[in-house]
Design a protein around this motif. Sequence first.
Motif, PDB file in Angstrom:
ATOM      1  N   LEU A  53       0.845  -1.193   0.000  1.00  0.00           N
ATOM      2  CA  LEU A  53       0.000   0.000   0.000  1.00  0.00           C
ATOM      3  C   LEU A  53       0.880   1.242   0.000  1.00  0.00           C
ATOM      4  N   ARG A  54       0.594   2.175  -0.913  1.00  0.00           N
ATOM      5  CA  ARG A  54       1.403   3.409  -0.911  1.00  0.00           C
ATOM      6  C   ARG A  54       0.958   4.322   0.221  1.00  0.00           C
ATOM      7  N   HIS A  55       1.948   5.006   0.768  1.00  0.00           N
ATOM      8  CA  HIS A  55       1.746   5.877   1.922  1.00  0.00           C
ATOM      9  C   HIS A  55       0.656   6.927   1.663  1.00  0.00           C
ATOM     10  N   THR A  56       0.578   7.401   0.411  1.00  0.00           N
ATOM     11  CA  THR A  56      -0.402   8.441   0.072  1.00  0.00           C
ATOM     12  C   THR A  56      -1.837   7.953   0.311  1.00  0.00           C
ATOM     13  N   SER A  57      -2.038   6.636   0.278  1.00  0.00           N
ATOM     14  CA  SER A  57      -3.387   6.101   0.513  1.00  0.00           C
ATOM     15  C   SER A  57      -3.836   6.415   1.938  1.00  0.00           C
ATOM     16  N   ALA A  99      -5.243   9.888  -4.395  1.00  0.00           N
ATOM     17  CA  ALA A  99      -4.069  10.751  -4.197  1.00  0.00           C
ATOM     18  C   ALA A  99      -3.690  11.296  -5.570  1.00  0.00           C
ATOM     19  N   ASP A 100      -3.117  12.483  -5.605  1.00  0.00           N
ATOM     20  CA  ASP A 100      -2.740  13.092  -6.889  1.00  0.00           C
ATOM     21  C   ASP A 100      -1.376  12.548  -7.343  1.00  0.00           C
ATOM     22  N   THR A 101      -1.326  11.241  -7.515  1.00  0.00           N
ATOM     23  CA  THR A 101      -0.123  10.572  -8.033  1.00  0.00           C
ATOM     24  C   THR A 101      -0.401  10.227  -9.503  1.00  0.00           C
ATOM     25  N   SER A 102       0.565   9.622 -10.188  1.00  0.00           N
ATOM     26  CA  SER A 102       0.328   9.234 -11.588  1.00  0.00           C
ATOM     27  C   SER A 102      -0.906   8.353 -11.676  1.00  0.00           C
ATOM     28  N   PHE A 103      -1.054   7.438 -10.718  1.00  0.00           N
ATOM     29  CA  PHE A 103      -2.199   6.521 -10.659  1.00  0.00           C
ATOM     30  C   PHE A 103      -3.508   7.317 -10.534  1.00  0.00           C
ATOM     31  N   GLY A 104      -3.549   8.225  -9.577  1.00  0.00           N
ATOM     32  CA  GLY A 104      -4.764   9.015  -9.349  1.00  0.00           C
ATOM     33  C   GLY A 104      -5.056   9.949 -10.512  1.00  0.00           C
ATOM     34  N   LYS A 105      -3.995  10.542 -11.067  1.00  0.00           N
ATOM     35  CA  LYS A 105      -4.184  11.479 -12.178  1.00  0.00           C
ATOM     36  C   LYS A 105      -4.731  10.760 -13.401  1.00  0.00           C
ATOM     37  N   ASP A 106      -4.317   9.513 -13.558  1.00  0.00           N
ATOM     38  CA  ASP A 106      -4.774   8.732 -14.712  1.00  0.00           C
ATOM     39  C   ASP A 106      -6.234   8.321 -14.544  1.00  0.00           C
ATOM     40  N   LEU A 107      -6.580   7.878 -13.334  1.00  0.00           N
ATOM     41  CA  LEU A 107      -7.899   7.266 -13.148  1.00  0.00           C
ATOM     42  C   LEU A 107      -9.014   8.246 -12.800  1.00  0.00           C
ATOM     43  N   ALA A 108      -8.705   9.255 -12.004  1.00  0.00           N
ATOM     44  CA  ALA A 108      -9.784  10.109 -11.473  1.00  0.00           C
ATOM     45  C   ALA A 108     -10.643  10.741 -12.578  1.00  0.00           C
ATOM     46  N   PRO A 109     -10.036  11.342 -13.623  1.00  0.00           N
ATOM     47  CA  PRO A 109     -10.894  11.945 -14.655  1.00  0.00           C
ATOM     48  C   PRO A 109     -11.763  10.912 -15.363  1.00  0.00           C
ATOM     49  N   ALA A 110     -11.211   9.725 -15.602  1.00  0.00           N
ATOM     50  CA  ALA A 110     -11.987   8.685 -16.298  1.00  0.00           C
ATOM     51  C   ALA A 110     -13.142   8.202 -15.421  1.00  0.00           C
ATOM     52  N   VAL A 111     -12.850   8.007 -14.143  1.00  0.00           N
ATOM     53  CA  VAL A 111     -13.907   7.563 -13.211  1.00  0.00           C
ATOM     54  C   VAL A 111     -14.978   8.651 -13.093  1.00  0.00           C
ATOM     55  N   ALA A 112     -14.531   9.922 -12.980  1.00  0.00           N
ATOM     56  CA  ALA A 112     -15.485  11.030 -12.845  1.00  0.00           C
ATOM     57  C   ALA A 112     -16.375  11.125 -14.083  1.00  0.00           C
ATOM     58  N   THR A 113     -15.785  10.948 -15.253  1.00  0.00           N
ATOM     59  CA  THR A 113     -16.573  11.038 -16.494  1.00  0.00           C
ATOM     60  C   THR A 113     -17.660   9.979 -16.493  1.00  0.00           C
ATOM     61  N   LEU A 169       9.914   9.781  -5.419  1.00  0.00           N
ATOM     62  CA  LEU A 169      10.027  11.238  -5.327  1.00  0.00           C
ATOM     63  C   LEU A 169       8.766  11.877  -4.729  1.00  0.00           C
ATOM     64  N   THR A 170       7.597  11.467  -5.224  1.00  0.00           N
ATOM     65  CA  THR A 170       6.369  12.117  -4.751  1.00  0.00           C
ATOM     66  C   THR A 170       5.961  11.635  -3.353  1.00  0.00           C
ATOM     67  N   ASP A 171       6.535  10.532  -2.887  1.00  0.00           N
ATOM     68  CA  ASP A 171       6.224  10.042  -1.538  1.00  0.00           C
ATOM     69  C   ASP A 171       7.190  10.607  -0.498  1.00  0.00           C
ATOM     70  N   ALA A 172       8.330  11.108  -0.973  1.00  0.00           N
ATOM     71  CA  ALA A 172       9.441  11.407  -0.059  1.00  0.00           C
ATOM     72  C   ALA A 172       9.130  12.580   0.862  1.00  0.00           C
ATOM     73  N   ASP A 173       9.583  12.459   2.080  1.00  0.00           N
ATOM     74  CA  ASP A 173       9.405  13.524   3.057  1.00  0.00           C
ATOM     75  C   ASP A 173      10.564  14.523   2.979  1.00  0.00           C
ATOM     76  N   GLN A 180       6.657  22.310 -13.363  1.00  0.00           N
ATOM     77  CA  GLN A 180       5.446  22.407 -14.184  1.00  0.00           C
ATOM     78  C   GLN A 180       5.296  21.244 -15.149  1.00  0.00           C
ATOM     79  N   THR A 181       6.391  20.856 -15.781  1.00  0.00           N
ATOM     80  CA  THR A 181       6.317  19.748 -16.727  1.00  0.00           C
ATOM     81  C   THR A 181       6.962  18.495 -16.133  1.00  0.00           C
ATOM     82  N   GLY A 182       7.118  18.502 -14.825  1.00  0.00           N
ATOM     83  CA  GLY A 182       7.636  17.329 -14.120  1.00  0.00           C
ATOM     84  C   GLY A 182       6.678  16.954 -13.013  1.00  0.00           C
ATOM     85  N   LYS A 183       7.224  16.629 -11.854  1.00  0.00           N
ATOM     86  CA  LYS A 183       6.372  16.204 -10.736  1.00  0.00           C
ATOM     87  C   LYS A 183       6.172  17.333  -9.729  1.00  0.00           C
TER      88      LYS A 183
END
Length: 325
Positions: free
Chosen positions: A14-18, A94-108, A201-205, A254-257
Amino acid sequence: MNILVVGEVKNGELRHTSLEILTAARSIAEGGDNTVAACVVGSGLDGAAGELAAHGVDVLVADDASYETYSSEGYTEALVKLAQSKSFDVVLFADTSFGKDLAPAVATQLEAALATDVVQIKTAEGSALHVVHPMYSGKVNAEFEMSADRTKVLTVRPHTFAAATKNGSGGNVEKVASSVEKAIRAVVKEVVSTSTGMVELTDADVVVSGGRSLKSEDNFKLMYDLAEVLGGAVGASRAAVDAGYQPHSSQVGQTGKVVNPSLYFACGISGAIQHLVGMRTAKVIVAINKDANAPIFQNADYGIVGDLFEVVPILTEECKALKQG
Ligand SMILES: Cc1cc2nc3c(=O)[nH]c(=O)nc-3n(C[C@H](O)[C@H](O)[C@H](O)COP(=O)(O)OP(=O)(O)OC[C@H]3O[C@@H](n4cnc5c(N)ncnc54)[C@H](O)[C@@H]3O)c2cc1C
């Protein structure tokens, strides 16, 4: 409101962001007649589902071999069914690559309202939500009202909420029959890991980032040494990535993480707005730059005017000594 937290599982864990979005869900639920549940989709999820349940939340589990390889379409289908199965009003990613990919599709598919990269959930009045989302490269914060009459889908910026802690009463784990049913149009053939063995990178404290001034891939070792002592991850400016010193997966901006750690080191980074967008919400920013007028200092909590090739090794040694002593 019924609130659903979408857990993210990587390599069976499980990722920490969850756990951060579990806290966000609880903050929405607080004080009202609301419920919070979580779900995970994938293959071999016993450990991850158990970990979520240990944090006192009931977990719906769509565990099937057909989910072993990630696919947007397959996972969207599963999450839409899960969200509809118990009439969830709010679905949190979470606004990770996983969340960014799925959330708009699920919302639609749910014909839901969508708010991405949320950094604050201001109020929950009845079934409406007021959320804050940075816009125009972080120059303004926009507040949105997500109306009561629609399902609401949110992605929440990592490190915005503290991770939920374990409480005494564990939740239930409920397995739901689910598998990829439709023909997937985009199939993942191969996953090439760019992992360095360090925290994501996106999980790191703690994030230690280097810029063009590092001059070579080899010199980035300085960044890795400091990050390792602090249990952090290494980031880079776009100039450093474009020069081939680091992979694009390390780019902050902006064009990275977008990273949101407790501590961010900007080493030899000028502080262009496109870089700031990716790190300005870090709790503490330390800038090391030999130019006292570098714009990064205007955004830094601590600034060291000096040559990073001299300063960073000293910092690394001092941090090592502090940890040992
Ligand atoms: C559409 C668009 C999107 C972009 N997206 C991004 C993005 O996502 N991320 C991003 O980072 N950039 C992005 N950029 C690029 C951005 O505008 C800057 O060009 C980039 O961030 C500069 O990188 P830098 O700070 O490493 O390099 P520079 O601007 O060249 O700065 C180097 C700094 O290092 C200092 N320095 C030099 N030597 C030393 C030394 N020995 N010790 C200490 N300090 C030293 C210098 O004083 C200087 O301040 C984008 C640009 C555009 C147009």
